[in-house]
Design an enzyme around this catalytic site. Structure first.
Site, mmCIF file in Angstrom:
data_model
loop_
_atom_site.group_PDB
_atom_site.id
_atom_site.type_symbol
_atom_site.label_atom_id
_atom_site.label_comp_id
_atom_site.label_asym_id
_atom_site.label_seq_id
_atom_site.Cartn_x
_atom_site.Cartn_y
_atom_site.Cartn_z
ATOM 1 N N GLU A 64 -16.513 -8.642 -10.825
ATOM 2 C CA GLU A 64 -17.825 -9.075 -10.333
ATOM 3 C C GLU A 64 -18.883 -7.970 -10.435
ATOM 4 O O GLU A 64 -19.451 -7.523 -9.435
ATOM 5 C CB GLU A 64 -17.710 -9.580 -8.891
ATOM 6 C CG GLU A 64 -16.781 -10.777 -8.750
ATOM 7 C CD GLU A 64 -16.736 -11.335 -7.324
ATOM 8 O OE1 GLU A 64 -17.332 -10.724 -6.419
ATOM 9 O OE2 GLU A 64 -16.100 -12.379 -7.115
ATOM 10 N N GLU A 84 -10.036 -15.543 -9.407
ATOM 11 C CA GLU A 84 -10.129 -15.720 -7.955
ATOM 12 C C GLU A 84 -10.598 -17.122 -7.654
ATOM 13 O O GLU A 84 -11.539 -17.619 -8.271
ATOM 14 C CB GLU A 84 -11.145 -14.757 -7.319
ATOM 15 C CG GLU A 84 -10.695 -13.343 -7.128
ATOM 16 C CD GLU A 84 -11.758 -12.498 -6.425
ATOM 17 O OE1 GLU A 84 -12.506 -13.049 -5.574
ATOM 18 O OE2 GLU A 84 -11.845 -11.304 -6.742
#
Length: 460
Positions: free
Chosen positions: A165, A362
Site C-alpha cells: 500500500e 488482503e
C-alpha cells in the site's frame, strides 16, 4: 460449489512491525518513536513494543497456521530490524538469525513465504536525518536494504514484494495526518509518492539482475470509485478519485508510465515532483511479475458541492457520499460492505493491465471483542458474521476467475489479531484472537471454515 484453480494460495497476511514486537530490535521505526512521543494518539495507549510477540513465538504460530491448512503466508522484513548501519548496509546478526529461522520454519511446514520489504515502517533515523522518502538519498538506502535481504534470504524466498500500500504513507504522512511525520503538504506528498515509485522500480530492476528463480511484485490497495449518479459531473468526480487513489500507482508500477491527466493536474497546481529522464527510464523498464491487491471497502463519490480555494488533497475534485441503499459493517465505523467491488477490481486488472497474475493480498472483515463475544463451550469464538461476508466476496472473486481473471490466491487479513497503527487493537481481524494479557491465541469459528476451504480448494 465454488472451486478454485489448482495450486491456489490460501493463507493470511501481516507485517513485521505489527506482529514481531521490538525485542532485540537495534533501531527504531517511526512507529516506536511516534508512540513514545505521543502515545495518546494510539487507541488505549497501546504501542508496537510487544504486539503478537512473533519474535519469540513464531514456531508456535507456524504450527497454528498449519492447523488451519495455510499453504502460504505474507509478512515483512523490518528495515529497522535487519539493518544495523543504514549507510553501509551492515546487518544485525540477531535479525538475520530470526528471519532465517522464521522462513525455514514456514518452509518446513510447506507454507510458502511471501516477503514484503516496506510496510509503512521507515526507520526513524532516516526520517529525522533525511526526511524519509522525501529524499532521493533514502531511495538508495532502501535499495541497499533490499539487496541485503535478497542476498540473505533469496535462495529460499520465491515471492517478494517491494511495498505494501505505497499510497498510504503519502496520504497518512503528508495529506491527512494519520502517519508520522504528520505533515500536511501536497507538494511533499507528490515528491514522496514519486520517490516511492522510483524506489520500487530500482528494487525490481535490481532483483532481475541477481538471477534468482523467484518472482517479485508490489501490493496496492485498490478501492474502486463509484459515482453517485450517471451525471457528467458525478462521473468526472469518480474518474478523478480513481486517478488519484488507484491509477497514480497502478499505471507507473504496472505499465511504466504516469497517467497524462494526472501529470497535467499536478502541473496546474504547481505540484510536479523533481524528476529526470534517467529516473523515468528506470520506472519504464521495471516489470513486476505479479500484483498483490488489498481490498476492504468501495469509494463513493459525487461532484464537488463547494470548490476549495486551493489544492490541499485530492478532495479538491470530489466529495464523498454515503450510498443510501448500502449495507454497512456496524463493527467498523459503518463502512460499506460491497463484495461486487472485488469482481470489478479483477476485471479492471484483466482488461486494462494485461491480465497480469495477481492475488488478493488482503481482505478482512473487522469485528470488535464485544461483537465476537466470549469463548463458546466448543473452545471457539463465534465470528460467523465474518464467514458469511467472506463467502459473498469469494463468490465474486470466483466469478471473475471463471471469466479469465488471472488470480492465483487469497490472503486474509490477518492470522492473529494484530496491532494496527493508531487503532492498536480496537478492531479484530484474525483467525485467532490475541489475549492481550496472556498472549494466548484462541481460534475463531471462521478459522475452522477457512481450514476446510484451504484443504478442499472449494466451498459450497
Amino acid at each position: 460449489m465454488y472451486k478454485f484453480p489448482d495450486g491456489f494460495f490460501w493463507g493470511a497476511a501481516t507485517s513485521g512491525v505489527q506482529s514481531e514486537g521490538s525485542t532485540n530490535q537495534i533501531n527504531q521505526s517511526i512507529w516506536n518513536y511516534w508512540f513514545e512521543k505521543d502515545s495518546k494518539r494510539f487507541s488505549e495507549g497501546i504501542g508496537p513494543d510487544i504486539v503478537c510477540d512473533t519474535y519469540n513465538r513464531f514456531k508456535e504460530d507456524v504450527s497454528l497456521m498449519k492447523e488451519i491448512n495455510f499453504n502460504s503466508f505474507r509478512t515483512s522484513i523490518q528495515w529497522a530490524r535487519l539493518i544495523k548501519n543504514f549507510e553501509t548496509g551492515e546487518v544485525c546478526d540477531d535479525a538475520v538469525r530470526f528471519y532465517n529461522e522464521y522462513i525455514d520454519e514456514l518452509l518446513k511446514n510447506k507454507i510458502e513465504p511471501i516477503i514484503n520489504l516496506y510496510h509503512f515502517d521507515m526507520p526513524i533515523e532516516l526520517q529525522e536525518k533525511f526526511g524519509g522518502f522525501e529524499s532521493k538519498k533514502v531511495i538508495d538506502l532502501f535499495v541497499l536494504f533490499a539487496q541485503k535481504a535478497f542476498e540473505l534470504f533469496g535462495d529460499r524466498v520465491k515471492y517478494w514484494t517491494t511495498f505494501n500500500e505505497p499510497i498510504v504513507p503519502v496520504e497518512g504522512g503528508y495529506l491527512y495526518d494519520f502517519h508520522y511525520p504528520n505533515k500536511k503538504d501536497p507538494k511533499l506528498a507528490t515528491q514522496v509518492a514519486y520517490n516511492i515509485i522510483l524506489a520500487h522500480a530500482k528494487v525490481i530492476n535490481l532483483y532481475k539482475t541477481m538471477n534468482f528463480s523467484g518472482k517479485i511484485g508490489v501490493i496496492l490497495n485498490l478501492t474502486p470509485s463509484y459515482a453517485r449518479s450517471n451525471s457528467g459531473d458525478d462521473l468526472k468526480a469518480a474518474y478523478m478519485a480513481d486517478l488519484f487513489f488507484n491509477r497514480s500507482f497502478l499505471d507507473p508500477m504496472l505499465n511504466g508510465y504516469f497517467p497524462q491527466d494526472l501529470c497535467e493536474i499536478l502541473k496546474k497546481h504547481h505540484l510536479t515532483p523533481e524528476i529526470n529522464k534517467i529516473e523515468l527510464e528506470e520506472i519504464k523498464k521495471s516489470k513486476v511479475d505479479f500484483l498483490g491487491v488489498n481490498y476492504y471497502v468501495p469509494r463513493r463519490v459525487k461532484a464537488k458541492e463547494k470548490k476549495d480555494e486551493k489544492f490541499n488533497n485530492p478532495e479538491y475534485y470530489f466529495d464523498y457520499y454515503i450510498n443510501p441503499d448500502g449495507r454497512f459493517n456496524p463493527y467498523r465505523d459503518n463502512n460499506e460492505i460491497y463484495p461486487i467491488a472485488l469482481y470489478d477490481i479483477a476485471k479492471n486488472i484483466q482488461e486494462n493491465y494485461g491480465n497480469i497474475p495477481w492475488y488478493l493480498a488482503e481482505i478482512g472483515i473487522a469485528m470488535d471483542l464485544k461483537s465476537e463475544g466470549d469463548i463458546k463451550e466448543n473452545g471457539l469464538i463465534d465470528d460467523t458474521f465474518r464467514t458469511n461476508l467472506m463467502k459473498e466476496h469469494f463468490i465474486q472473486l470466483h466469478k471473475a476467475i471463471e471469466e479469465g481473471s488471472n488470480c492465483f490466491g487469497v490472503h486474509q487479513w490477518t492470522f492473529i489479531d494484530c496491532w494496527s497503527w493508531l487503532n492498536s487493537f480496537k478492531r479484530r481481524y484474525g483467525f485467532y484472537r490475541l489475549d492481550l494479557e496472556t498472549g494466548e491465541r484462541i481460534k475463531k469459528k471462521h478459522g475452522e471454515w477457512f481450514a476446510e476451504l484451504a484443504k478442499n480448494n472449494y466451498f459450497n
